[in-house]
Design an enzyme around this catalytic site. Structure first.
Site, short mmCIF file in Angstrom:
data_model
loop_
_atom_site.label_atom_id
_atom_site.label_comp_id
_atom_site.label_asym_id
_atom_site.label_seq_id
_atom_site.Cartn_x
_atom_site.Cartn_y
_atom_site.Cartn_z
N GLY A 88 74.73 72.43 17.24
CA GLY A 88 75.08 71.43 18.23
C GLY A 88 76.38 71.78 18.92
O GLY A 88 77.08 72.73 18.53
N PRO A 136 80.38 71.55 20.18
CA PRO A 136 81.60 71.30 19.41
C PRO A 136 81.95 69.81 19.41
O PRO A 136 81.73 69.10 20.40
CB PRO A 136 82.67 72.11 20.17
CG PRO A 136 81.91 73.11 20.96
CD PRO A 136 80.60 72.48 21.30
N HIS A 156 88.96 60.86 51.49
CA HIS A 156 88.08 61.73 50.72
C HIS A 156 87.35 60.93 49.63
O HIS A 156 86.12 61.03 49.49
CB HIS A 156 88.91 62.86 50.08
CG HIS A 156 88.09 63.88 49.36
ND1 HIS A 156 87.76 65.10 49.90
CD2 HIS A 156 87.53 63.86 48.12
CE1 HIS A 156 87.03 65.78 49.04
NE2 HIS A 156 86.88 65.05 47.94
N GLU A 157 88.09 60.15 48.86
CA GLU A 157 87.47 59.40 47.77
C GLU A 157 86.58 58.27 48.28
O GLU A 157 85.52 58.02 47.71
CB GLU A 157 88.56 58.84 46.83
CG GLU A 157 89.43 59.89 46.17
CD GLU A 157 88.62 60.92 45.40
OE1 GLU A 157 87.53 60.57 44.89
OE2 GLU A 157 89.06 62.08 45.31
#
Length: 630
Positions: A210, A212, A433-434
């Site tokens: 699996g 880390p 932009h956001e």
């Protein structure tokens, strides 16, 4: 589990270093301590003492050019008289009557120095004592710990013994399937006769695979805690040695100790260090040592009797790199996937770690679990700890909901950079932009809802970000959803172009993600009309980032590149059309974000649903009226 410490080799080395230093000082100081204290006199005083008959013994030392002699002295106290001898030394002069003087004074020509050990004995005696003491201490530690501190070829595995405060399955959450697969091993260690009666054999080994931080080591300790048996823990890198054959010797010693303490569990972490696929041409140097270690491990796993109750557990992040001989039945019979937790698992993990800290009542762990989609157990534990640290910094003694929400952002995007101050122009660019991302996401169907928008820089390098959180667990994505996600990623650059008539480097990460997603849609997911269900991309190390490589002809790769460009451009045009039709909302929301720096998803949606916003379209279209021009 309580760890049984192995002897500390460094402490032994320190002991011998101190012993050698003491030996050196003894050789320097012992002769001066053993030798009697002498007093220097002139030759005239020597002659006078001889004539008075005070000298009892004398030695003429020609090599040293001196005379050493003893004189009787008397000291009186209140009850008796004590006789003592004082040693004197004088220079040897050219006196032809010296011997005659001594004969007349009745002086014995004998050695006057006290009897002392020989220099060889003086040097060796402390060394023998120190070595004897060191051997005794080493032997005592070997007896107590069961392994030699100075022995080569020892496994140095950490040994844990069962205790009431050990780790159990209740301490591991979010991995129900893995716990179910390991429950049989626990039951076998408790009741081996049940399996022997029916003729069943418990798997000799189980491989935990699996990403880390998903709790593979914790699961192995929980198995030992549930079974209440000794637990040996060692890392694969500890078998790697400079000298050929030492790794194999450590493997032999590890299995020898395990057989002596059976029933028990042996856990090898990062087994891919020694279990990599062997080269057909044979290795040299370090590779040869690694292959010898692997061969010894294969032999030991074949040789030990599984009915004794010795179970081998191993963990790795790279199962595809392991040697096939290691994975065949009879060695690692069972493969236990330990995947990233789902929504229910993340919530359970958060609750487990929240029990260790003080929390305000009524915390919504489900909301935090949804925000932390894709997080591992280790990351979730870190989020709870970050929330506790934030509460302490704020002077509170309990964790609040805002602490947990902020901790998610800290783990995902980093801490807020308070010393990084953006200019008004850059701040407005980031705001547009956001809002471009958020507005494109909100105007599309099949997109995750926006939960937070901020233009506060983070330590990860992001000048701002838009957070989207699905309302429920999302495991599959359709072609429409992938294309909408690409359009959302292009929304930031589109907003800059439409509102400010220029583009910046702020969209570099968006471009990278959009390109990767578009390439995967065509070459990995088989969603293109041209190629259909054909995969041209191979994923390596799926648990360690998923590096991909192309496996196709050059002409096909060029065609895929053209299709990727076309797909991204089509979604860019789609985002451009959506924002062009809602320019008034883009300007108004960007100004609001510019003023407040951070807004929630609910606040964003309320402003978006308002029929008339504070900033008119005419005013918004004039760049001179924007804050960056002030």
């Amino acid at each position: 589990m309580k760890e049984v410490k192995q002897p500390d080799r460094k402490r032994i080395f320190y002991f011998y270093g101190i012993a050698l230093a003491m030996l050196f000082l003894a050789n320097m100081l012992l002769p001066s301590l053993i030798a009697p204290r002498t007093q220097s006199v002139t030759y005239n005083e020597f002659v006078t003492m001889a004539e008075q008959g005070k000298i009892t013994e004398a030695e003429i030392q020609s090599s040293e050019n001196r005379i050493v002699f003893k004189v009787d002295t008397q000291t009186e106290d209140t009850q008796n008289v004590m006789q003592k001898q004082q040693v004197y030394v004088t220079a040897l002069v050219d006196d032809p009557d010296l011997v005659e003087r001594l004969l007349d004074a009745n002086v014995n020509f004998t050695q006057i120095w006290p009897s002392t050990p020989s220099p060889i004995l003086t040097a060796l005696l402390p060394l023998v004592v120190i070595i004897g003491l060191g051997v005794w201490m080493t032997h005592s530690m070997q007896k107590k710990m069961g392994s030699g501190a100075m022995s080569f070829g020892k496994s140095n595995a950490k040994i844990y013994v069962a205790s009431e405060t050990g780790i159990h399955f209740s301490d591991v959450q979010g991995e129900d399937e893995a716990k179910e697969l390991l429950t049989e091993i626990v039951d076998f260690l408790h009741n081996p006769q049940r399996y022997a009666d029916i003729g069943a054999h418990i798997p000799k080994g189980a491989l935990l695979v699996g990403p880390p931080g998903t709790g593979k080591t914790l699961l192995a300790k929980a198995v030992a805690g549930e079974a209440n048996v000794p637990f040996f823990s060692i890392s694969g890198s500890e078998f790697v040695e400079m000298f050929v054959g030492m790794g194999a010797a450590k493997v032999r010693d590890l299995f020898k100790q395990a057989n002596e303490k059976a029933p028990c569990i042996v856990f090898i972490d990062e087994i891919d260090t020694i279990g990599k696929k062997r080269e057909g041409s044979g290795g040299m140097g370090g590779n040869d040592e690694r292959e010898q270690t692997l061969n010894q491990l294969l032999t030991e796993m074949d040789g030990f009797d599984g009915s004794k109750g010795v179970v081998i557990l191993a963990a790795t992040n790279r199962p595809e790199s392991l040697d096939p001989a290691l994975l065949r039945p009879g060695r690692f019979d069972r493969r236990v996937p330990v995947e990233l937790p789902d929504l229910i698992g993340r919530e359970a993990i958060l609750r487990v770690h929240a029990k260790k800290v003080k929390c305000e009542p009524g915390l919504d762990f489900n909301a935090i679990a949804r925000m932390a989609a894709g997080a591992s157990g280790a990351e979730l534990a870190n989020m709870v700890n970050e929330a506790a640290l934030r509460a302490v910094r704020a002077g509170r003694d309990k964790i609040s909901q805002s602490d947990l929400e902020e901790s998610v952002e800290v783990v995902i995007a980093g801490y807020q950079k308070k010393n990084k101050i953006l200019s008004n122009k850059e701040k407005l660019i980031v705001a547009y932009h956001e809002i471009g991302h958020a507005l494109v996401a909100a105007l599309q169907s099949h997109s995750a809802p926006v939960t937070k928008i901020t233009i506060i820089p983070r330590t990860s390098g992001a000048l701002g970000y838009t957070m989207q959180v699905d309302q429920e667990e999302h495991n599959l994505m359709s072609r429409e959803e992938l294309e909408n996600k690409i359009a959302t990623l292009t929304g930031g650059r589109v907003a800059e172009e439409l509102a400010l008539h220029s583009v910046t480097t702020g969209a570099s990460n968006d471009i990278e993600q959009a390109t990767r997603l578009a390439r995967a849609l065509i070459s990995r997911y088989g969603m293109s009309d041209t190629f259909g269900m054909v995969a041209f991309e191979q994923v390596h190390n799926a648990y360690l980032g998923g590096d991909a490589s192309m496996a196709c002809a050059d002409q096909t790769a060029a065609e895929i590149d053209r299709m990727v460009v076309t797909l991204v451009r089509r979604q860019y045009d789609k985002a451009k059309q959506l924002l062009s039709e809602n320019m008034d909302k883009l300007h108004a929301l960007s100004k609001h974000l510019y003023d407040h720096e951070t807004i929630t998803g609910d606040e964003f949606m309320k402003l978006l649903e308002q029929p008339k916003l504070e900033l008119s379209t005419t005013e918004a279209d004039d760049p001179s009226s924007q804050p960056e021009q002030a």
